[in-house]
Design an enzyme around this catalytic site. Sequence first.
Site, PDB file in Angstrom:
ATOM      1  CB  CYS A  45      -0.923   0.021   1.212  1.00  0.00           C
ATOM      2  SG  CYS A  45      -2.074  -1.363   1.274  1.00  0.00           S
TER       3      CYS A  45
HETATM    4  C1  BEZ Z   1       0.459  -4.590   1.899  1.00  0.00           C
HETATM    5  O1  BEZ Z   1       0.165  -3.470   1.544  1.00  0.00           O
HETATM    6  O2  BEZ Z   1       1.607  -4.997   1.819  1.00  0.00           O
HETATM    7  C2  BEZ Z   1      -0.615  -5.517   2.420  1.00  0.00           C
HETATM    8  C3  BEZ Z   1      -1.753  -4.997   3.016  1.00  0.00           C
HETATM    9  C4  BEZ Z   1      -2.733  -5.860   3.500  1.00  0.00           C
HETATM   10  C5  BEZ Z   1      -2.577  -7.225   3.373  1.00  0.00           C
HETATM   11  C6  BEZ Z   1      -1.446  -7.738   2.741  1.00  0.00           C
HETATM   12  C7  BEZ Z   1      -0.461  -6.879   2.266  1.00  0.00           C
END
Ligand code: BEZ
Length: 219
Positions: A45
């Site tokens: 994210c």
């Molecule tokens: C991420 O942004 O890395 C992420 C967010 C939620 C679940 C899995 C990965």
Amino acid sequence: MSLRINDIAPDFTAETSKGTISFHDWIGNGWGVLFSHPKNFTPVCTTELGAMAGLQDAFAARGVKVIGISVDPVESHERWKNDIRTATGFEVDYPLIGDKDLAVAKLYDMLPAGAGESSEGRTPADNATVRSVFVVGPDKKIKLILTYPMTTGRNFDEILRAIDSIQLTAKHQVATPANWKQGEDVIITAAVSNEDAIARFGSFDTVLPYLRKTKQPTA
Ligand code: BEZ
């Protein structure tokens, strides 16, 4: 029932990092991109929101406003912006919705299949929005929907490319072929007769009786 292309994008009023926003009013006569991410302070994210920040001028040049959403509160969005800047070099200057009560996430069907429909029946993991993208036109209709899993960061250049295609179609009755990019030849839609095609585009190539290509209109 889930949302489909050509549905009116559901309107909502939400708290964001830029104050209270009513979605349709905020879009105004332009275009909008509403995109969700699962959780603040997570790796994929962080790269995604920075990538979008780096392209914000490119979206604006196409008359497109950008708004992000997750179920994290607005205060958390504000704190996370520092990390995004550190990691990507880009300052998030588009609004981020703090959808604590999942109202917008539910309206747009952004939650993964899980432990039921009520927030009480879901675990915190179920409550995280998946990576959804909605492109909305000036008529407030949904033009494009993308959904990616938690572990796959999106290609934001592809969203721009798709918007270029959608805006070209809206203006010129042309479609775009696989892997098309700005400046490349386009496809004349079936709604345009050969006679009309000459009048509109000057010339075209008939690759197949149902596949006619012409230069990308510029005006
Ligand atoms: C991420 O942004 O890395 C992420 C967010 C939620 C679940 C899995 C990965």
